[in-house]
Design a protein around this motif. Structure first.
Motif, PDB file in Angstrom:
ATOM      1  N   ALA A 166       0.836  -1.200   0.000  1.00  0.00           N
ATOM      2  CA  ALA A 166       0.000   0.000   0.000  1.00  0.00           C
ATOM      3  C   ALA A 166       0.873   1.252   0.000  1.00  0.00           C
ATOM      4  O   ALA A 166       0.599   2.221  -0.728  1.00  0.00           O
ATOM      5  N   ASN A 167       1.947   1.217   0.790  1.00  0.00           N
ATOM      6  CA  ASN A 167       2.870   2.348   0.828  1.00  0.00           C
ATOM      7  C   ASN A 167       3.596   2.515  -0.508  1.00  0.00           C
ATOM      8  O   ASN A 167       3.877   3.639  -0.942  1.00  0.00           O
ATOM      9  N   MET A 168       3.891   1.417  -1.180  1.00  0.00           N
ATOM     10  CA  MET A 168       4.525   1.486  -2.494  1.00  0.00           C
ATOM     11  C   MET A 168       3.637   2.238  -3.468  1.00  0.00           C
ATOM     12  O   MET A 168       4.115   3.100  -4.241  1.00  0.00           O
ATOM     13  N   SER A 169       2.352   1.949  -3.451  1.00  0.00           N
ATOM     14  CA  SER A 169       1.406   2.633  -4.336  1.00  0.00           C
ATOM     15  C   SER A 169       1.345   4.121  -4.015  1.00  0.00           C
ATOM     16  O   SER A 169       1.278   4.964  -4.923  1.00  0.00           O
ATOM     17  N   TYR A 170       1.403   4.466  -2.733  1.00  0.00           N
ATOM     18  CA  TYR A 170       1.400   5.869  -2.311  1.00  0.00           C
ATOM     19  C   TYR A 170       2.652   6.578  -2.805  1.00  0.00           C
ATOM     20  O   TYR A 170       2.598   7.705  -3.322  1.00  0.00           O
ATOM     21  N   ARG A 171       3.799   5.934  -2.656  1.00  0.00           N
ATOM     22  CA  ARG A 171       5.067   6.525  -3.082  1.00  0.00           C
ATOM     23  C   ARG A 171       5.150   6.667  -4.602  1.00  0.00           C
ATOM     24  O   ARG A 171       5.931   7.470  -5.123  1.00  0.00           O
ATOM     25  N   MET A 172       4.321   5.905  -5.325  1.00  0.00           N
ATOM     26  CA  MET A 172       4.313   5.990  -6.789  1.00  0.00           C
ATOM     27  C   MET A 172       3.360   7.068  -7.310  1.00  0.00           C
ATOM     28  O   MET A 172       3.170   7.194  -8.518  1.00  0.00           O
ATOM     29  N   GLY A 173       2.749   7.829  -6.372  1.00  0.00           N
ATOM     30  CA  GLY A 173       1.978   8.992  -6.803  1.00  0.00           C
ATOM     31  C   GLY A 173       0.510   9.003  -6.462  1.00  0.00           C
ATOM     32  O   GLY A 173      -0.174  10.024  -6.658  1.00  0.00           O
ATOM     33  N   ASN A 174      -0.037   7.920  -5.947  1.00  0.00           N
ATOM     34  CA  ASN A 174      -1.453   7.905  -5.562  1.00  0.00           C
ATOM     35  C   ASN A 174      -1.642   8.621  -4.230  1.00  0.00           C
ATOM     36  O   ASN A 174      -0.798   8.527  -3.337  1.00  0.00           O
ATOM     37  N   THR A 175      -2.767   9.318  -4.088  1.00  0.00           N
ATOM     38  CA  THR A 175      -3.080   9.950  -2.815  1.00  0.00           C
ATOM     39  C   THR A 175      -3.567   8.892  -1.819  1.00  0.00           C
ATOM     40  O   THR A 175      -3.935   7.774  -2.215  1.00  0.00           O
ATOM     41  N   LEU A 176      -3.609   9.245  -0.549  1.00  0.00           N
ATOM     42  CA  LEU A 176      -4.082   8.292   0.458  1.00  0.00           C
ATOM     43  C   LEU A 176      -5.515   7.839   0.202  1.00  0.00           C
ATOM     44  O   LEU A 176      -5.817   6.644   0.313  1.00  0.00           O
ATOM     45  N   PRO A 177      -6.451   8.759  -0.153  1.00  0.00           N
ATOM     46  CA  PRO A 177      -7.807   8.291  -0.484  1.00  0.00           C
ATOM     47  C   PRO A 177      -7.818   7.339  -1.679  1.00  0.00           C
ATOM     48  O   PRO A 177      -8.581   6.366  -1.690  1.00  0.00           O
ATOM     49  N   GLU A 178      -6.986   7.613  -2.678  1.00  0.00           N
ATOM     50  CA  GLU A 178      -6.925   6.731  -3.845  1.00  0.00           C
ATOM     51  C   GLU A 178      -6.396   5.351  -3.458  1.00  0.00           C
ATOM     52  O   GLU A 178      -6.915   4.323  -3.911  1.00  0.00           O
ATOM     53  N   VAL A 179      -5.364   5.334  -2.610  1.00  0.00           N
ATOM     54  CA  VAL A 179      -4.821   4.049  -2.141  1.00  0.00           C
ATOM     55  C   VAL A 179      -5.884   3.284  -1.366  1.00  0.00           C
ATOM     56  O   VAL A 179      -6.050   2.070  -1.546  1.00  0.00           O
ATOM     57  N   ALA A 180      -6.624   3.993  -0.504  1.00  0.00           N
ATOM     58  CA  ALA A 180      -7.676   3.350   0.293  1.00  0.00           C
ATOM     59  C   ALA A 180      -8.741   2.723  -0.601  1.00  0.00           C
ATOM     60  O   ALA A 180      -9.196   1.596  -0.354  1.00  0.00           O
ATOM     61  N   VAL A 181      -9.141   3.438  -1.656  1.00  0.00           N
ATOM     62  CA  VAL A 181     -10.153   2.915  -2.582  1.00  0.00           C
ATOM     63  C   VAL A 181      -9.619   1.682  -3.305  1.00  0.00           C
ATOM     64  O   VAL A 181     -10.325   0.675  -3.466  1.00  0.00           O
ATOM     65  N   LEU A 182      -8.373   1.733  -3.747  1.00  0.00           N
ATOM     66  CA  LEU A 182      -7.774   0.607  -4.458  1.00  0.00           C
ATOM     67  C   LEU A 182      -7.650  -0.617  -3.550  1.00  0.00           C
ATOM     68  O   LEU A 182      -7.892  -1.748  -3.975  1.00  0.00           O
ATOM     69  N   VAL A 183      -7.260  -0.395  -2.297  1.00  0.00           N
ATOM     70  CA  VAL A 183      -7.161  -1.505  -1.344  1.00  0.00           C
ATOM     71  C   VAL A 183      -8.546  -2.119  -1.131  1.00  0.00           C
ATOM     72  O   VAL A 183      -8.698  -3.351  -1.100  1.00  0.00           O
ATOM     73  N   PHE A 184      -9.554  -1.275  -0.993  1.00  0.00           N
ATOM     74  CA  PHE A 184     -10.929  -1.776  -0.820  1.00  0.00           C
ATOM     75  C   PHE A 184     -11.357  -2.580  -2.033  1.00  0.00           C
ATOM     76  O   PHE A 184     -11.998  -3.636  -1.897  1.00  0.00           O
ATOM     77  N   MET A 185     -11.025  -2.117  -3.232  1.00  0.00           N
ATOM     78  CA  MET A 185     -11.353  -2.864  -4.447  1.00  0.00           C
ATOM     79  C   MET A 185     -10.647  -4.217  -4.449  1.00  0.00           C
ATOM     80  O   MET A 185     -11.197  -5.223  -4.896  1.00  0.00           O
ATOM     81  N   GLY A 186      -9.409  -4.244  -3.943  1.00  0.00           N
ATOM     82  CA  GLY A 186      -8.678  -5.503  -3.842  1.00  0.00           C
ATOM     83  C   GLY A 186      -9.349  -6.474  -2.886  1.00  0.00           C
ATOM     84  O   GLY A 186      -9.409  -7.677  -3.149  1.00  0.00           O
ATOM     85  N   VAL A 187      -9.867  -5.946  -1.775  1.00  0.00           N
ATOM     86  CA  VAL A 187     -10.593  -6.796  -0.825  1.00  0.00           C
ATOM     87  C   VAL A 187     -11.836  -7.393  -1.493  1.00  0.00           C
ATOM     88  O   VAL A 187     -12.132  -8.586  -1.338  1.00  0.00           O
TER      89      VAL A 187
END
Length: 237
Positions: free
Chosen positions: A70-91
């Motif tokens: 999740a932190n890797m995705s954040y460091r690659m330019g996604n915002t925290l809300p975007e990372v949260a949405v993507l993680v939820f989609m993964g779940v």
């Protein structure tokens, strides 16, 4: 235990015996033996140890990995809300994977020696000995091996910055699944929804093993028509 032409000796390591059951394997493996002590799988002690995993190893091993991706995705330019949405989609993606694997892989019909043996290692052992505490969760080493092709598949169909967060969500879903599965067998919930979930899952084991494939949710059972009928419905039919 006898299945027509072949007798399985429960006092000896089971893995290399069950394949000999042939077409009788499916009937044999779905007659559960409810004991606290699990059977021995292998004569070799090292191989035997690889099949046994304590439940808490799953969150200890995989939650740091979830955070790292999740932190890797954040460091690659996604915002925290975007990372949260993507993680939820993964779940959510995991819940469909959970259902699909359980229904079509873990409950596939087998009859050859190799297929019976592989099925027993994957899931058959759990249905034969559903209260075996040390074989309720998937060994982390085996999970890591399976993660490699799935990671590569995600890379093919998603963008570089979204892949890690989606993968983190799938892993988080898996951790939730394995811990929930353990609790449903060995926990003693007194209130819903946990009490209902336990009843729902044990119904799959002891009453209607061809339905009720969801563990963390019954959503996909509803969607695909594998929701078990209630006892009152059975009585009416």
């Amino acid at each position: 235990m006898v299945a027509k032409g072949y007798s399985v000796d429960l006092n000896k390591p089971l893995v290399f015996q069950v394949g000999h059951l042939g077409e009788d394997y499916d009937e044999w493996v779905h007659r559960p033996i409810v004991t606290k002590e699990g059977p021995r799988f292998f004569e070799n002690s090292f191989m035997e140890a690889l099949t046994r995993t304590v439940w808490w190893a799953i969150p200890v091993v995989w939650l740091p990995v979830v955070c790292w991706f999740a932190n890797m995705s954040y460091r690659m330019g996604n915002t925290l809300p975007e990372v949260a949405v993507l993680v939820f989609m993964g779940v959510l993606l995991w819940t469909l994977m959970e259902y699909t694997l359980h229904r079509f892989l873990f409950h596939m019909k087998t009859k050859s020696y190799c297929a019976n043996t592989i099925h027993y290692l994957l899931h058959g052992c759990h249905h034969k000995h559903p209260m075996d505490r040390m074989r309720l969760v998937f060994p982390p080493a085996a999970t890591a091996i399976l993660c490699v092709p799935f990671w590569n598949l995600l890379k093919l169909i998603t963008t570089p910055s979204t892949t890690p967060a989606l993968f983190a969500g799938v892993l988080l879903g898996y951790v939730t699944y394995d811990c929930t599965h353990y609790f449903l067998h060995h926990g003693q919930p007194s209130k819903d929804p946990a009490k209902h979930m336990k009843r729902y899952h044990l119904n799959h084991h002891f009453r209607m093993q061809t339905m009720g494939f969801g563990i963390t949710s019954s959503f996909w059972d509803i969607v695909f028509g594998t929701l078990p009928p209630t006892k009152s419905s059975d009585h009416k039919n």
